[in-house]
Write an enzyme that holds these catalytic residues in place. Structure first.
Site, PDB file in Angstrom:
ATOM      1  N   THR A 155      35.049  51.884  39.456  1.00  0.00           N
ATOM      2  CA  THR A 155      34.339  50.640  39.138  1.00  0.00           C
ATOM      3  C   THR A 155      35.281  49.552  38.620  1.00  0.00           C
ATOM      4  OG1 THR A 155      33.797  51.542  36.959  1.00  0.00           O
ATOM      5  CG2 THR A 155      32.119  51.741  38.666  1.00  0.00           C
ATOM      6  N   ARG A 156      36.345  49.917  37.927  1.00  0.00           N
ATOM      7  CA  ARG A 156      37.277  48.904  37.419  1.00  0.00           C
ATOM      8  C   ARG A 156      38.059  48.236  38.536  1.00  0.00           C
ATOM      9  NH1 ARG A 156      39.928  52.463  32.834  1.00  0.00           N
ATOM     10  NH2 ARG A 156      39.364  53.994  34.383  1.00  0.00           N
ATOM     11  N   MET A 157      38.076  48.865  39.705  1.00  0.00           N
ATOM     12  CA  MET A 157      38.777  48.276  40.847  1.00  0.00           C
ATOM     13  C   MET A 157      37.928  47.193  41.508  1.00  0.00           C
ATOM     14  SD  MET A 157      40.540  51.636  42.498  1.00  0.00           S
ATOM     15  CE  MET A 157      41.734  50.762  43.509  1.00  0.00           C
ATOM     16  N   LYS A 158      36.668  47.107  41.104  1.00  0.00           N
ATOM     17  CA  LYS A 158      35.741  46.102  41.635  1.00  0.00           C
ATOM     18  C   LYS A 158      35.687  46.156  43.173  1.00  0.00           C
ATOM     19  CE  LYS A 158      36.039  43.089  37.670  1.00  0.00           C
ATOM     20  NZ  LYS A 158      35.306  43.918  36.807  1.00  0.00           N
TER      21      LYS A 158
END
Length: 72
Positions: free
Chosen positions: A15-18
Site C-alpha cells: 500500500t505504501r507504494m501507492k
C-alpha cells in the site's frame, strides 16, 4: 546437507507504494521482484522452496508457477 528449505515472504499488499499491483509483482529489469528471489534460491541449491502468499495470492502463484510450494 540435506533438506534445506527456503521461505520466501510474498504476502505484502504494498500500500505504501501507492500501486494497484502487489509489491512483489513489480518488475525490476524485466522480471517481477519475486522471480528474482526465486531465481537466487534455486541457484543456491535449496531442496524446497515455500512461498508465503496473502494479498494477490493467485497473481503471485501465476507468476511463480510450480517453482515453489505455497502457504496462505
Amino acid at each position: 546437507m540435506a533438506n534445506r528449505f527456503a521461505v520466501v515472504l510474498a504476502a505484502g499488499q504494498g500500500t505504501r507504494m501507492k500501486s494497484k499491483l502487489y509489491k512483489v509483482l513489480h518488475k525490476v529489469c524485466g522480471k517481477a521482484m519475486v522471480e528474482h528471489v526465486i531465481d537466487q534460491v534455486e541457484e543456491a541449491g535449496f531442496d524446497h522452496v515455500v512461498t508465503i502468499v496473502g494479498h494477490g495470492a493467485d497473481s503471485v502463484k501465476q507468476v511463480i508457477g510450480d517453482r515453489s510450494e505455497y502457504v496462505l
